[in-house]
Design a protein around this motif. Structure first.
Motif: not given
Length: 615
Positions: A14-16, A25-34
């Motif tokens: 899913l990194n794409f 940061t290679s981390n999931p978006n905080r607003r998308a995945f609260p």
């Protein structure tokens, strides 16, 4: 200049997506995945929970809504026509097959030994339990989660009111096992945790519920009670100086408590404890995660029989939780991989092509007109059916034809869909998009289903042991719950057998079985099992064998010739033993035992002689 972090893990496919792996940061978006960044969620589970949310968005035609967080409102305009859900449902139905059967080892044997009789009784009781628990529906719920998300979880519990084990399907996003270096796929501590929203009408605030199963040393008996505020809790039975033990437990000189479980040969010092507690989110500290919550601020639940679920001893030596991975996990891994994992980029391209095709169809259905030389001199006009244009000398009207572009876009959509099906190992015949009648032969059809055969074989391999474990746990819970029908029984090996997932040639299977059985290469049990797997409506193999033998008079005669035992023949035909008051019918055996010719009456002989003399 430093290089961007290159992260490879179970969810690296899913990194794409920038919304899943931020370029910085290679981390999931905080607003998308609260929810993945809740204070109580461990850092190691953030990417897993974000991956589940992303896959659920594709399944629900909501990938555009997820992409809107980073790409803006334009992302909502993408067309999603349910292709991911169609692929998931096709794979789920193929894995489950057209039926699911519970088979207990030894239940199909012909002998009447006590072990065979008990195995048949266990199989019948498991089938009854599966019907009461609506197991086929639970299987469908869990398998769709496993195929779509990569993981599914079963949770078993003994319900005193129902007098049977109850199976529940849990969302893998609620599943938080505490994995140690040596725990592998069987952790000794498992949490199920999820947030409960506030309910102002009932005066409830935001809460966190956590259900915990943990293996630990056997402790003295406890009983349900309440504290000074009326909150349920558990206290020691007996006194502190003389603790009371659970009936059947024994303590050695070192103080270790031992318990003999009915399914073990040796005593065990381990049991499973259940805790079901709820916290207010405002009471949780920033440093607390799901495995480290303040127990002094928890409120404990009660079971239907009044038992407080705070370290309740379940009187079992296993964690009644089954984690079902969709694929065989890699070495050292615990989690499975979703079936759509490797084709998400194709699905994105498919959605983009569908969006472009939808826009092109608008210009094809309502074409663009270029009109020059209008007599009224208007610069623009609205075209409607029946519109008449009055052109001056030299005027003209041209139509922009976008039909070729639309046809090319639709061809691209078909190509991308076929590409996704190929990578998923789903032939067009399995998806129902290809006419089987166009196949030159049945062998060609079978060859085309080869990739699907390998896919289903690998997925069923990942599930075989898990369902054997589930049926083993069900038997143990019946025994631990002291169900009257299960007292004194042993735990029998049982398997969940999936049926055929592709169309079968019943006549071809029948011919193959008939040839092998006639040549005495397979037994009657194996022959009937092959027919059942080939699509023949055989529900109960032992009962079918009894019905066949009850009418097999030729085989009964052969048995009589071979043994001369009338009782064995009656038993073979399913008849009651002969009445000792009636004399048995003599059985003639051997090649010389022919039926004698009836004697000729004397009158007939005289008539024949007289006729000869007259001639």
């Amino acid at each position: 200049m430093g290089l961007r972090q290159f992260l490879i893990d179970t969810w690296g496919w899913l990194n794409f997506k920038p919304v899943f792996a931020d370029p910085s940061t290679s981390n999931p978006n905080r607003r998308a995945f609260p929810s993945a960044y809740a204070t109580w969620v461990p850092d190691d589970d953030v990417r897993r929970l974000a991956a589940y949310t992303t896959l659920a968005a594709y399944d629900g035609n909501q990938a555009g809504e997820l992409a809107e967080v980073r790409d803006g409102p334009e992302a909502r305009e993408r067309r999603e026509y349910g292709d991911p859900a169609s692929f998931i449902e096709a794979i789920t139905s193929d894995v489950l097959g057209d039926e699911q059967r519970i088979v207990v080892a030894g239940a199909e044997d012909e002998d009447d030994s006590p072990d065979a009789e008990e195995a048949r009784a266990v199989q019948d009781d498991l089938l009854t339990w599966a019907e009461d628990e609506q197991l086929p529906m639970r299987l469908l719920q869990a398998e769709r989660k496993a195929v779509g998300l990569g993981d599914a979880v079963y949770r078993l519990s003994w319900e005193p009111d129902k007098r049977r084990p109850v199976v529940r399907v849990m969302d893998p996003g609620f599943y938080f096992p505490v994995l140690g270096d040596d725990d592998g796929e069987f952790p000794v501590r498992v949490h199920f945790a999820w947030e409960l929203p506030a309910d102002p009408r009932r005066g409830l605030k935001d809460r966190l519920r956590r259900i915990t199963y943990e293996l630990g040393p056997i402790r003295p008996a406890t009983t349900s009670s309440a504290d000074r505020y009326g909150r349920p809790q558990r206290t020691w039975a007996g006194s502190e100086d003389e603790p009371q033990l659970v009936q059947g437990d024994a303590a050695d000189e070192a103080g270790t408590i031992w318990r003999q479980y009915a399914w073990n040969d040796e005593p065990s010092s381990v049991t499973c404890y259940l805790t079901d507690a709820t916290w207010l989110l405002e009471d949780l500290e920033r440093t607390s995660d799901v495995d480290n919550l303040p127990m002094d601020k928890a409120t404990y639940a009660q079971r239907s029989d009044g038992e407080v679920l705070n370290g309740l001893d379940l009187v079992i030596d296993f964690v009644p939780v089954i984690h079902l991975p969709n694929t065989v996990p890699a070495a050292g891994e615990h989690w499975g991989t979703a079936s759509l994992a490797k084709v998400l980029q194709i699905l994105d391209e498919l959605a983009a092509s569908d969006t472009d095709a939808a826009r092109a169809s608008a210009t094809t259905g309502i074409p663009i007109l270029s009109v020059s030389g209008l007599q009224d001199g208007r610069a623009s006009l609205q075209v409607e059916p029946g519109t008449v244009f009055k052109l001056a000398d030299g005027g003209r009207m041209d139509v922009v034809n976008t039909a070729p572009q639309l046809a090319q876009l639709l061809a691209t959509v078909d190509t991308l869909r076929d590409r996704a099906a190929v990578n998923l190992r789903l032939p067009a015949v399995a998806l129902g998009t290809h006419d089987p009648a166009q196949m030159p032969s049945g062998y060609a059809l079978k060859i085309s289903l080869g990739p699907l055969d390998k896919l289903v074989a690998a997925m069923r391999l990942a599930r075989r042991h898990k369902y054997q474990l589930l049926l083993r746990f069900v038997q143990r819970l019946f025994i631990a719950g002291q169900h009257p029908d299960w007292v004194g029984r042993a735990v029998h090996p049982a398997s969940l057998v999936f049926g055929a997932y592709t169309p079968t040639d019943r006549m071809g299977v029948l011919e193959e079985v008939d040839t092998a059985f006639a040549a005495r290469l397979i037994s009657l049990e194996t022959a009937l099992r092959m027919l059942a797997e080939g699509g023949w409506p055989i529900e109960d193999i032992p009962a079918e064998i009894e019905r066949i033998q009850a009418r097999a008079f030729d085989q009964a005669a052969a048995l009589a010739d071979a043994t001369g035992d009338a009782d064995a023949v009656r038993e073979y035909l399913g008849l009651e033993p002969a009445d000792p008051d009636n004399p048995p019918v003599p059985i003639l055996t051997g090649p010389s035992a022919q039926r004698p010719e009836p004697p000729v009456p004397p009158a007939a002989e005289t008539g024949a002689n007289d006729a000869g003399q007259q001639q």
